[in-house]
Design a protein around this motif. Sequence first.
Motif, PDB file in Angstrom:
ATOM      1  N   LEU A  37       3.454  10.609  -6.602  1.00 49.80           N
ATOM      2  CA  LEU A  37       3.485  11.973  -7.112  1.00 49.80           C
ATOM      3  C   LEU A  37       2.213  12.755  -6.835  1.00 49.80           C
ATOM      4  O   LEU A  37       2.225  13.982  -6.832  1.00 49.80           O
ATOM      5  N   TYR A  38       1.105  12.063  -6.637  1.00 49.37           N
ATOM      6  CA  TYR A  38      -0.168  12.745  -6.469  1.00 49.37           C
ATOM      7  C   TYR A  38      -0.894  12.247  -5.241  1.00 49.37           C
ATOM      8  O   TYR A  38      -0.848  11.072  -4.896  1.00 49.37           O
ATOM      9  N   TYR A  39      -1.637  13.171  -4.624  1.00 49.73           N
ATOM     10  CA  TYR A  39      -2.388  12.845  -3.412  1.00 49.73           C
ATOM     11  C   TYR A  39      -3.399  11.745  -3.697  1.00 49.73           C
ATOM     12  O   TYR A  39      -3.570  10.828  -2.899  1.00 49.73           O
ATOM     13  N   SER A  40      -4.090  11.825  -4.817  1.00 51.00           N
ATOM     14  CA  SER A  40      -5.145  10.857  -5.122  1.00 51.00           C
ATOM     15  C   SER A  40      -4.594   9.439  -5.183  1.00 51.00           C
ATOM     16  O   SER A  40      -5.234   8.494  -4.728  1.00 51.00           O
ATOM     17  N   ALA A  41      -3.416   9.288  -5.732  1.00 49.14           N
ATOM     18  CA  ALA A  41      -2.794   7.960  -5.795  1.00 49.14           C
ATOM     19  C   ALA A  41      -2.309   7.510  -4.422  1.00 49.14           C
ATOM     20  O   ALA A  41      -2.392   6.339  -4.070  1.00 49.14           O
ATOM     21  N   ALA A  42      -1.812   8.472  -3.656  1.00 46.02           N
ATOM     22  CA  ALA A  42      -1.298   8.136  -2.331  1.00 46.02           C
ATOM     23  C   ALA A  42      -2.405   7.705  -1.380  1.00 46.02           C
ATOM     24  O   ALA A  42      -2.187   6.848  -0.522  1.00 46.02           O
ATOM     25  N   ALA A  43      -3.589   8.285  -1.539  1.00 44.90           N
ATOM     26  CA  ALA A  43      -4.652   8.100  -0.556  1.00 44.90           C
ATOM     27  C   ALA A  43      -5.583   6.934  -0.852  1.00 44.90           C
ATOM     28  O   ALA A  43      -6.359   6.540   0.020  1.00 44.90           O
ATOM     29  N   GLY A  44      -5.545   6.395  -2.056  1.00 43.90           N
ATOM     30  CA  GLY A  44      -6.493   5.347  -2.400  1.00 43.90           C
ATOM     31  C   GLY A  44      -6.197   4.037  -1.702  1.00 43.90           C
ATOM     32  O   GLY A  44      -5.099   3.482  -1.835  1.00 43.90           O
ATOM     33  N   PRO A  45      -7.137   3.507  -0.941  1.00 44.93           N
ATOM     34  CA  PRO A  45      -6.891   2.251  -0.223  1.00 44.93           C
ATOM     35  C   PRO A  45      -6.633   1.071  -1.156  1.00 44.93           C
ATOM     36  O   PRO A  45      -5.975   0.100  -0.757  1.00 44.93           O
ATOM     37  N   GLU A  46      -7.120   1.138  -2.379  1.00 43.86           N
ATOM     38  CA  GLU A  46      -6.914   0.045  -3.327  1.00 43.86           C
ATOM     39  C   GLU A  46      -5.448  -0.117  -3.710  1.00 43.86           C
ATOM     40  O   GLU A  46      -5.054  -1.149  -4.262  1.00 43.86           O
ATOM     41  N   ASN A  47      -4.636   0.885  -3.416  1.00 46.74           N
ATOM     42  CA  ASN A  47      -3.220   0.834  -3.746  1.00 46.74           C
ATOM     43  C   ASN A  47      -2.366   0.238  -2.633  1.00 46.74           C
ATOM     44  O   ASN A  47      -1.140   0.195  -2.748  1.00 46.74           O
ATOM     45  N   PHE A  48      -3.021  -0.184  -1.566  1.00 49.99           N
ATOM     46  CA  PHE A  48      -2.313  -0.798  -0.446  1.00 49.99           C
ATOM     47  C   PHE A  48      -2.630  -2.283  -0.409  1.00 49.99           C
ATOM     48  O   PHE A  48      -3.796  -2.667  -0.441  1.00 49.99           O
ATOM     49  N   GLY A  49      -1.600  -3.088  -0.328  1.00 53.99           N
ATOM     50  CA  GLY A  49      -1.805  -4.531  -0.430  1.00 53.99           C
ATOM     51  C   GLY A  49      -1.717  -5.284   0.873  1.00 53.99           C
ATOM     52  O   GLY A  49      -2.212  -6.394   0.984  1.00 53.99           O
ATOM     53  N   SER A  50      -1.084  -4.700   1.878  1.00 55.10           N
ATOM     54  CA  SER A  50      -0.933  -5.373   3.172  1.00 55.10           C
ATOM     55  C   SER A  50      -1.480  -4.452   4.262  1.00 55.10           C
ATOM     56  O   SER A  50      -1.108  -3.283   4.332  1.00 55.10           O
ATOM     57  N   TRP A  51      -2.302  -5.030   5.122  1.00 57.14           N
ATOM     58  CA  TRP A  51      -2.954  -4.259   6.177  1.00 57.14           C
ATOM     59  C   TRP A  51      -2.737  -4.936   7.526  1.00 57.14           C
ATOM     60  O   TRP A  51      -2.730  -6.167   7.610  1.00 57.14           O
TER      61      TRP A  51
END
Length: 131
Positions: A107-121
Amino acid sequence: QVQVVESGGGLVQAGGSLRLSCAASGRTFGTYGMGWFRQAPGKEREFVTAISWSGDRLYYTDSVKGRFIISRDIAKNTGDLQMYSLKPEDTAVYYCAVRRRQYEPLLYYSAAAGPENFGSWGQGTQVTVSS
């Protein structure tokens, strides 16, 4: 856990285009949002773009708006980053990443953009834009 592998990087002249692809493993890929980050030499990794699991929310960092397009094909378990009008400052290693949680609405850009919210790279793919 979903695993991803990027491809499609290379050398291109300024003003040119490239298409990066992200191939994902795992039957649940379609339930996760995904995104692209990049890291230039001597700089921190930065957010480029993200798409929600449902595909209805897209986010772009300002420097790529109007030039880059993120997309995904759930049936093929792939995600793409189409890049147009490339500039030398786009030179970086580009990483595909998958969100940690399923069914996030983003819902929000800040949540979408944070690398800590990504688990697989992925391992990253080099994009070099010459002037």
